[in-house]
Design a protein around this motif. Sequence first.
Motif, mmCIF file in Angstrom:
data_model
loop_
_atom_site.group_PDB
_atom_site.id
_atom_site.type_symbol
_atom_site.label_atom_id
_atom_site.label_comp_id
_atom_site.label_asym_id
_atom_site.label_seq_id
_atom_site.Cartn_x
_atom_site.Cartn_y
_atom_site.Cartn_z
ATOM 1 N N ASP A 106 46.294 24.266 -3.204
ATOM 2 C CA ASP A 106 46.153 23.514 -4.440
ATOM 3 C C ASP A 106 44.989 24.086 -5.264
ATOM 4 O O ASP A 106 44.330 25.060 -4.851
ATOM 5 C CB ASP A 106 45.985 22.017 -4.172
ATOM 6 C CG ASP A 106 44.741 21.676 -3.358
ATOM 7 O OD1 ASP A 106 43.773 22.460 -3.360
ATOM 8 O OD2 ASP A 106 44.730 20.600 -2.715
ATOM 9 N N VAL A 107 44.747 23.500 -6.417
ATOM 10 C CA VAL A 107 43.719 24.002 -7.329
ATOM 11 C C VAL A 107 42.353 24.024 -6.647
ATOM 12 O O VAL A 107 41.611 25.017 -6.720
ATOM 13 C CB VAL A 107 43.675 23.152 -8.613
ATOM 14 C CG1 VAL A 107 42.410 23.463 -9.414
ATOM 15 C CG2 VAL A 107 44.916 23.409 -9.462
ATOM 16 N N ARG A 108 42.027 22.940 -5.962
ATOM 17 C CA ARG A 108 40.716 22.865 -5.305
ATOM 18 C C ARG A 108 40.560 23.976 -4.272
ATOM 19 O O ARG A 108 39.514 24.640 -4.212
ATOM 20 C CB ARG A 108 40.553 21.506 -4.634
ATOM 21 C CG ARG A 108 39.167 21.300 -4.010
ATOM 22 C CD ARG A 108 39.044 19.943 -3.344
ATOM 23 N NE ARG A 108 38.996 18.869 -4.336
ATOM 24 C CZ ARG A 108 39.982 18.002 -4.555
ATOM 25 N NH1 ARG A 108 41.128 18.109 -3.883
ATOM 26 N NH2 ARG A 108 39.845 17.053 -5.455
ATOM 27 N N GLU A 109 41.590 24.222 -3.497
ATOM 28 C CA GLU A 109 41.525 25.255 -2.465
ATOM 29 C C GLU A 109 41.459 26.651 -3.077
ATOM 30 O O GLU A 109 40.764 27.535 -2.552
ATOM 31 C CB GLU A 109 42.735 25.129 -1.538
ATOM 32 C CG GLU A 109 42.709 23.861 -0.686
ATOM 33 C CD GLU A 109 44.047 23.580 -0.029
ATOM 34 O OE1 GLU A 109 44.060 22.990 1.063
ATOM 35 O OE2 GLU A 109 45.096 23.934 -0.634
ATOM 36 N N ASN A 110 42.173 26.874 -4.185
ATOM 37 C CA ASN A 110 42.135 28.174 -4.843
ATOM 38 C C ASN A 110 40.760 28.466 -5.424
ATOM 39 O O ASN A 110 40.272 29.606 -5.348
ATOM 40 C CB ASN A 110 43.203 28.239 -5.933
ATOM 41 C CG ASN A 110 44.522 28.779 -5.433
ATOM 42 O OD1 ASN A 110 44.654 29.968 -5.154
ATOM 43 N ND2 ASN A 110 45.508 27.898 -5.296
ATOM 44 N N VAL A 111 40.123 27.468 -5.995
ATOM 45 C CA VAL A 111 38.775 27.669 -6.532
ATOM 46 C C VAL A 111 37.794 27.948 -5.402
ATOM 47 O O VAL A 111 36.916 28.818 -5.512
ATOM 48 C CB VAL A 111 38.326 26.440 -7.350
ATOM 49 C CG1 VAL A 111 36.862 26.585 -7.782
ATOM 50 C CG2 VAL A 111 39.211 26.264 -8.578
ATOM 51 N N ALA A 112 37.967 27.256 -4.271
ATOM 52 C CA ALA A 112 37.052 27.408 -3.137
ATOM 53 C C ALA A 112 37.095 28.815 -2.549
ATOM 54 O O ALA A 112 36.132 29.248 -1.906
ATOM 55 C CB ALA A 112 37.379 26.384 -2.059
ATOM 56 N N VAL A 113 38.191 29.553 -2.784
ATOM 57 C CA VAL A 113 38.279 30.932 -2.304
ATOM 58 C C VAL A 113 37.131 31.772 -2.852
ATOM 59 O O VAL A 113 36.672 32.725 -2.211
ATOM 60 C CB VAL A 113 39.643 31.547 -2.705
ATOM 61 C CG1 VAL A 113 39.650 33.053 -2.467
ATOM 62 C CG2 VAL A 113 40.767 30.885 -1.916
ATOM 63 N N GLY A 114 36.646 31.431 -4.035
ATOM 64 C CA GLY A 114 35.581 32.206 -4.666
ATOM 65 C C GLY A 114 34.182 31.869 -4.182
ATOM 66 O O GLY A 114 33.212 32.508 -4.624
ATOM 67 N N LEU A 115 34.030 30.892 -3.308
ATOM 68 C CA LEU A 115 32.704 30.539 -2.808
ATOM 69 C C LEU A 115 32.113 31.689 -2.001
ATOM 70 O O LEU A 115 32.851 32.496 -1.423
ATOM 71 C CB LEU A 115 32.791 29.280 -1.942
ATOM 72 C CG LEU A 115 33.154 27.981 -2.670
ATOM 73 C CD1 LEU A 115 33.460 26.873 -1.656
ATOM 74 C CD2 LEU A 115 32.023 27.551 -3.596
ATOM 75 N N PRO A 116 30.797 31.779 -1.915
ATOM 76 C CA PRO A 116 30.170 32.864 -1.150
ATOM 77 C C PRO A 116 30.624 32.873 0.306
ATOM 78 O O PRO A 116 30.951 31.826 0.882
ATOM 79 C CB PRO A 116 28.668 32.543 -1.256
ATOM 80 C CG PRO A 116 28.541 31.721 -2.496
ATOM 81 C CD PRO A 116 29.805 30.917 -2.578
ATOM 82 N N ASP A 117 30.650 34.066 0.893
ATOM 83 C CA ASP A 117 31.001 34.197 2.302
ATOM 84 C C ASP A 117 30.070 33.324 3.143
ATOM 85 O O ASP A 117 28.858 33.273 2.910
ATOM 86 C CB ASP A 117 30.878 35.652 2.757
ATOM 87 C CG ASP A 117 31.925 36.544 2.105
ATOM 88 O OD1 ASP A 117 32.934 35.995 1.621
ATOM 89 O OD2 ASP A 117 31.722 37.773 2.086
ATOM 90 N N GLY A 118 30.652 32.657 4.127
ATOM 91 C CA GLY A 118 29.857 31.843 5.030
ATOM 92 C C GLY A 118 29.682 30.410 4.592
ATOM 93 O O GLY A 118 29.155 29.588 5.347
ATOM 94 N N VAL A 119 30.100 30.092 3.364
ATOM 95 C CA VAL A 119 29.997 28.717 2.882
ATOM 96 C C VAL A 119 31.228 27.942 3.328
ATOM 97 O O VAL A 119 32.364 28.356 3.074
ATOM 98 C CB VAL A 119 29.876 28.675 1.343
ATOM 99 C CG1 VAL A 119 29.945 27.234 0.848
ATOM 100 C CG2 VAL A 119 28.579 29.327 0.903
#
Length: 262
Positions: A106-119
Amino acid sequence: MLSTGEPSESDPERESGDPTLTVRGLTKRYGDTVALQDVDLTVEEGEFVAVVGPSGCGKSTLLRVLSGLEESFGGRAAVDGVDVRDGGSDDVGMVFQEPRLLAWADVRENVAVGLPDGVDPDAPGAQERVNELIETVGLDGFAGSRPGELSGGMAQRVSLARGLAYRPEVLLLDEPFSALDQLTKYEQQDNLLEVWTERGTTIALVTHDVEEAAYLADRVLVLGGEPGTVATVIDVDTPRPRDRTHPEVVAARDAITDALGV
């Protein structure tokens, strides 16, 4: 006001007040094909620069070099004074022409892909960050929607939010609005300006659209030829917010068009 000129020749080593992006004598080859030759570019912190030019002149290649996706090239390309071949800066986000969203997420999960590694995307702070970005790009109420339920413009907003998830100092955009209808494109251009104004992010935008370049950018780098070289740099000093029909915006558009030889 509108003026043209070459990029400045400031010291490429990063010091306080030095440019965020520095390109000097950049030459990129693919086998026997030279995509870019002797390209110079300086982008100051918080500046919005557009790169235009005909197909095949190396616009997207320039962004790929700056993003660290191309490691073999001649000359120098640096972010915050660190050569991209030495890892560059972690503070660089990239938004592609296609949204490239995960169809099953979903949108929330797709945006979360861009979070820094390890977060951990499920951590409270990360969830707050993702929700803030969804609100920033105007997708309140769609956090649980999947890509197949979104319009093209909405999908591109998700892509922009994902590109901002790392809190990048520099955002590189490769023709992100080219597939949109004109009205949606205008809406997304204004949304990008709002994000840029709010966050002060340094932006380099590749586009074929001369009107888009004149409306959005502080400066426009015009590439031409094969291999791609810098034809000219056009400054657009029109105050913001801008009217697309303002005489100075129209003059900038005409100057870009002339430089392209169209």
